[in-house]
Scaffold this motif. Structure first.
Motif, mmCIF file in Angstrom:
data_model
loop_
_atom_site.group_PDB
_atom_site.id
_atom_site.type_symbol
_atom_site.label_atom_id
_atom_site.label_comp_id
_atom_site.label_asym_id
_atom_site.label_seq_id
_atom_site.Cartn_x
_atom_site.Cartn_y
_atom_site.Cartn_z
ATOM 1 N N PHE A 1 22.105 -130.964 -3.407
ATOM 2 C CA PHE A 1 21.736 -129.925 -2.453
ATOM 3 C C PHE A 1 21.658 -130.474 -1.033
ATOM 4 N N ARG A 2 21.208 -131.716 -0.873
ATOM 5 C CA ARG A 2 21.217 -132.315 0.466
ATOM 6 C C ARG A 2 22.649 -132.503 0.958
ATOM 7 N N THR A 3 23.547 -132.832 0.036
ATOM 8 C CA THR A 3 24.943 -133.009 0.420
ATOM 9 C C THR A 3 25.579 -131.691 0.840
ATOM 10 N N VAL A 4 25.333 -130.632 0.096
ATOM 11 C CA VAL A 4 25.969 -129.342 0.372
ATOM 12 C C VAL A 4 25.319 -128.618 1.552
ATOM 13 N N PHE A 5 23.976 -128.651 1.620
ATOM 14 C CA PHE A 5 23.267 -127.835 2.601
ATOM 15 C C PHE A 5 22.638 -128.630 3.745
ATOM 16 N N GLY A 6 22.618 -129.945 3.670
ATOM 17 C CA GLY A 6 21.970 -130.737 4.701
ATOM 18 C C GLY A 6 22.901 -131.113 5.834
ATOM 19 N N ALA A 7 22.384 -131.960 6.733
ATOM 20 C CA ALA A 7 23.152 -132.359 7.913
ATOM 21 C C ALA A 7 24.211 -133.400 7.598
ATOM 22 N N LYS A 8 24.091 -134.088 6.467
ATOM 23 C CA LYS A 8 25.088 -135.070 6.036
ATOM 24 C C LYS A 8 25.244 -136.235 7.017
ATOM 25 N N GLY A 9 24.190 -136.535 7.755
ATOM 26 C CA GLY A 9 24.288 -137.615 8.724
ATOM 27 C C GLY A 9 25.053 -137.243 9.972
ATOM 28 N N LEU A 10 25.369 -135.966 10.143
ATOM 29 C CA LEU A 10 26.092 -135.487 11.323
ATOM 30 C C LEU A 10 25.099 -135.055 12.399
ATOM 31 N N SER A 11 25.510 -135.093 13.644
ATOM 32 C CA SER A 11 24.624 -134.777 14.758
ATOM 33 C C SER A 11 24.855 -133.356 15.267
ATOM 34 N N ASP A 12 23.778 -132.720 15.733
ATOM 35 C CA ASP A 12 23.917 -131.436 16.411
ATOM 36 C C ASP A 12 24.831 -131.598 17.620
ATOM 37 N N THR A 13 25.554 -130.553 17.954
ATOM 38 C CA THR A 13 26.428 -130.592 19.125
ATOM 39 C C THR A 13 26.039 -129.481 20.092
ATOM 40 N N GLU A 14 26.215 -129.736 21.382
ATOM 41 C CA GLU A 14 25.938 -128.748 22.417
ATOM 42 C C GLU A 14 27.232 -128.011 22.777
ATOM 43 N N SER A 15 27.094 -126.784 23.261
ATOM 44 C CA SER A 15 28.267 -126.066 23.746
ATOM 45 C C SER A 15 28.785 -126.753 25.010
ATOM 46 N N PHE A 16 30.078 -126.614 25.254
ATOM 47 C CA PHE A 16 30.661 -127.237 26.441
ATOM 48 C C PHE A 16 31.829 -126.381 26.936
ATOM 49 N N THR A 17 32.158 -126.540 28.209
ATOM 50 C CA THR A 17 33.233 -125.783 28.831
ATOM 51 C C THR A 17 34.462 -126.663 28.999
ATOM 52 N N TYR A 18 35.615 -126.096 28.720
ATOM 53 C CA TYR A 18 36.862 -126.831 28.851
ATOM 54 C C TYR A 18 37.922 -125.913 29.457
ATOM 55 N N ASP A 19 38.971 -126.521 29.988
ATOM 56 C CA ASP A 19 40.053 -125.758 30.596
ATOM 57 C C ASP A 19 41.134 -125.454 29.570
ATOM 58 N N SER A 20 41.481 -124.188 29.458
ATOM 59 C CA SER A 20 42.563 -123.760 28.580
ATOM 60 C C SER A 20 43.674 -123.165 29.422
ATOM 61 N N LEU A 21 44.749 -122.753 28.783
ATOM 62 C CA LEU A 21 45.860 -122.138 29.505
ATOM 63 C C LEU A 21 45.449 -120.826 30.158
ATOM 64 N N GLU A 22 44.396 -120.203 29.613
ATOM 65 C CA GLU A 22 43.931 -118.925 30.158
ATOM 66 C C GLU A 22 42.725 -119.090 31.077
ATOM 67 N N GLY A 23 42.367 -120.350 31.392
ATOM 68 C CA GLY A 23 41.230 -120.593 32.267
ATOM 69 C C GLY A 23 40.080 -121.251 31.531
ATOM 70 N N PRO A 24 38.911 -121.371 32.157
ATOM 71 C CA PRO A 24 37.760 -122.019 31.517
ATOM 72 C C PRO A 24 37.322 -121.288 30.249
ATOM 73 N N GLU A 25 37.077 -122.048 29.196
ATOM 74 C CA GLU A 25 36.588 -121.513 27.932
ATOM 75 C C GLU A 25 35.331 -122.289 27.536
ATOM 76 N N THR A 26 34.424 -121.619 26.834
ATOM 77 C CA THR A 26 33.203 -122.270 26.377
ATOM 78 C C THR A 26 33.236 -122.422 24.865
ATOM 79 N N ALA A 27 33.165 -123.655 24.410
ATOM 80 C CA ALA A 27 33.127 -123.931 22.979
ATOM 81 C C ALA A 27 31.683 -123.861 22.491
ATOM 82 N N PRO A 28 31.427 -123.250 21.334
ATOM 83 C CA PRO A 28 30.042 -123.128 20.856
ATOM 84 C C PRO A 28 29.485 -124.466 20.375
ATOM 85 N N GLY A 29 28.173 -124.561 20.365
ATOM 86 C CA GLY A 29 27.498 -125.714 19.782
ATOM 87 C C GLY A 29 27.194 -125.450 18.316
ATOM 88 N N GLN A 30 26.629 -126.457 17.662
ATOM 89 C CA GLN A 30 26.294 -126.321 16.247
ATOM 90 C C GLN A 30 25.053 -127.143 15.948
#
Length: 302
Positions: free
Chosen positions: A3-32
Motif C-alpha cells: 500500500f505504501r508503494t501504490v499510494f505513497g510518495a515512493k521517495g518522490l518529491s512534491d513539485t511546484e507549478s512553473f511557467t514555460y514558453d510554448s509555441l503559443e506563448g507562456p504556459e503554466t505547468a501544474p504542480g503535484q
C-alpha cells in the motif's frame, strides 16, 4: 509495503507549478503533491482484494518479478513489480519536471529494459509506469504499473475472467529478447461507490474515479474532450471529517494535478483519474467538479 508503494510518495518529491514558453506563448505547468498512506486503513479497505503474484521471468541479465496486483470494478489497476540484476542495473532516468512525477526509463550504454501490460481479450489498456525511488537500489528497481481500460465504446469492459499479459523486454549489446507472463485479473475487485449530480454519475474507488459523460454526448460520435459539453477544470473530494483532497485544479493561481494519470476517452467521453494517494471511499461525503459554467456537486447515490 504494497500500500505504501501504490499510494505513497515512493521517495518522490512534491513539485511546484512553473511557467514555460510554448509555441503559443507562456504556459503554466501544474504542480503535484503527495500524501502519506495509513497502511492499516488501506489494509482494512483493500486487503481482501490484493492478489500476491510472485510470477517471475528472466531475460538476459534481468529478472522481472510481479509482486502484487489490485484492480477495482472500474477497470483501474495497479501492479507492483521489481527488476533485478546482481551485476548492476543501467541508469534509471527520470525528469523532475514531467508529470506525473516518477515516470522513468531504464537505459544506458546499449542496455535497458521495460515492461508492457496488455489485456488478453484485446481491450486497450492505457497506462503509466511510476518509479518507487524509496525502494530502488543499484541492483534492484521497484515500480508500479498503473493501468485502466480505456474503452472505445461502452460495451468494452475489463471482464471478470480477464487475463493480463505482462511482456518483459530487455536489450543488451548482443541483442534484444522478450518474454511474456500471464496474470489472472482477479474477479474479486475493489468495489466503487456511486455519486450523482443531475444526469451525471461518478464511480469512486480508493484507486480512482470514473466520471461518465453527459447524456447529451452523442454515443455515435467521438466525444472529444467535452469541449462543448463539460470541460472539467477542477475536481475536489470532500471527506466527512471536513478535510479535502484536490485531485486537480487548473484554474488556480498555482495549478495542481495530484493524480497518477487522468484523461477523457475521445470515444465514450468517460473521464478517468487515477489517484496518487489512498482515498477511503467510505469516508467521502461529496465530490465537486468545476466546469466552464458552474460547479457541480456529486453526492452519494440513494
Amino acid at each position: 509495503g504494497f500500500f505504501r508503494t501504490v499510494f505513497g510518495a515512493k521517495g518522490l518529491s512534491d513539485t511546484e507549478s512553473f511557467t514555460y514558453d510554448s509555441l503559443e506563448g507562456p504556459e503554466t505547468a501544474p504542480g503535484q503533491s503527495f500524501s502519506d498512506v495509513d497502511p492499516e486503513a488501506a489494509e482494512a479497505a483493500l486487503g481482501d482484494y490484493v492478489t500476491d503474484s510472485g510470477a517471475s521471468v528472466t531475460v538476459g541479465d534481468y529478472t522481472l518479478t510481479i509482486e502484487s496486483v489490485l484492480i477495482d470494478d472500474n477497470g483501474i489497476g495497479a501492479i507492483s513489480y521489481s527488476v533485478s540484476d546482481p551485476g548492476g542495473l543501467p541508469p534509471v532516468n527520470t525528469d523532475p519536471q514531467q508529470l506525473p512525477a516518477g515516470i522513468f526509463t531504464v537505459a544506458g550504454d546499449g542496455n535497458g529494459c521495460l515492461i508492457t501490460v496488455e489485456a488478453k481479450s484485446g481491450i486497450y489498456l492505457d497506462r503509466v509506469d511510476i518509479l518507487d525511488a524509496a525502494r530502488t537500489t543499484d541492483t534492484e528497481l521497484h515500480a508500479v504499473y498503473y493501468f485502466w481500460a480505456f474503452a472505445h465504446d461502452d460495451t468494452q469492459r475489463l471482464a471478470e475472467d480477464e487475463t493480463l499479459l505482462v511482456t518483459f523486454k530487455a536489450w543488451e549489446p548482443d541483442g534484444t529478447a522478450e518474454k511474456t507472463v500471464e496474470i489472472p485479473a482477479r474477479d474479486s475487485r475493489v468495489p466503487s461507490r456511486v455519486f450523482t449530480c443531475r444526469d451525471l454519475t461518478a464511480h469512486l474507488s480508493p484507486l480512482g474515479l470514473i466520471l461518465d459523460a453527459p447524456s447529451s454526448v452523442d454515443p455515435e460520435e467521438p466525444a472529444g474532450f467535452w469541449a462543448d459539453e463539460m470541460a472539467v477544470s477542477s475536481m475536489v473530494i470532500h471527506y466527512a471529517d471536513g478535510t479535502d483532497y484536490t485531485v486537480f485544479d487548473f484554474d488556480a493561481a498555482e495549478p495542481v494535478q495530484n493524480v497518477i494519470s487522468g484523461g477523457v476517452s475521445g470515444y465514450t467521453g468517460v473521464h478517468v483519474n487515477i489517484f496518487n494517494r489512498f482515498v477511503d471511499a467510505k469516508q467521502v461525503a461529496s465530490i465537486t467538479c468545476r466546469t466552464a459554467g458552474e460547479t457541480l456537486t456529486f453526492t452519494p447515490a440513494a
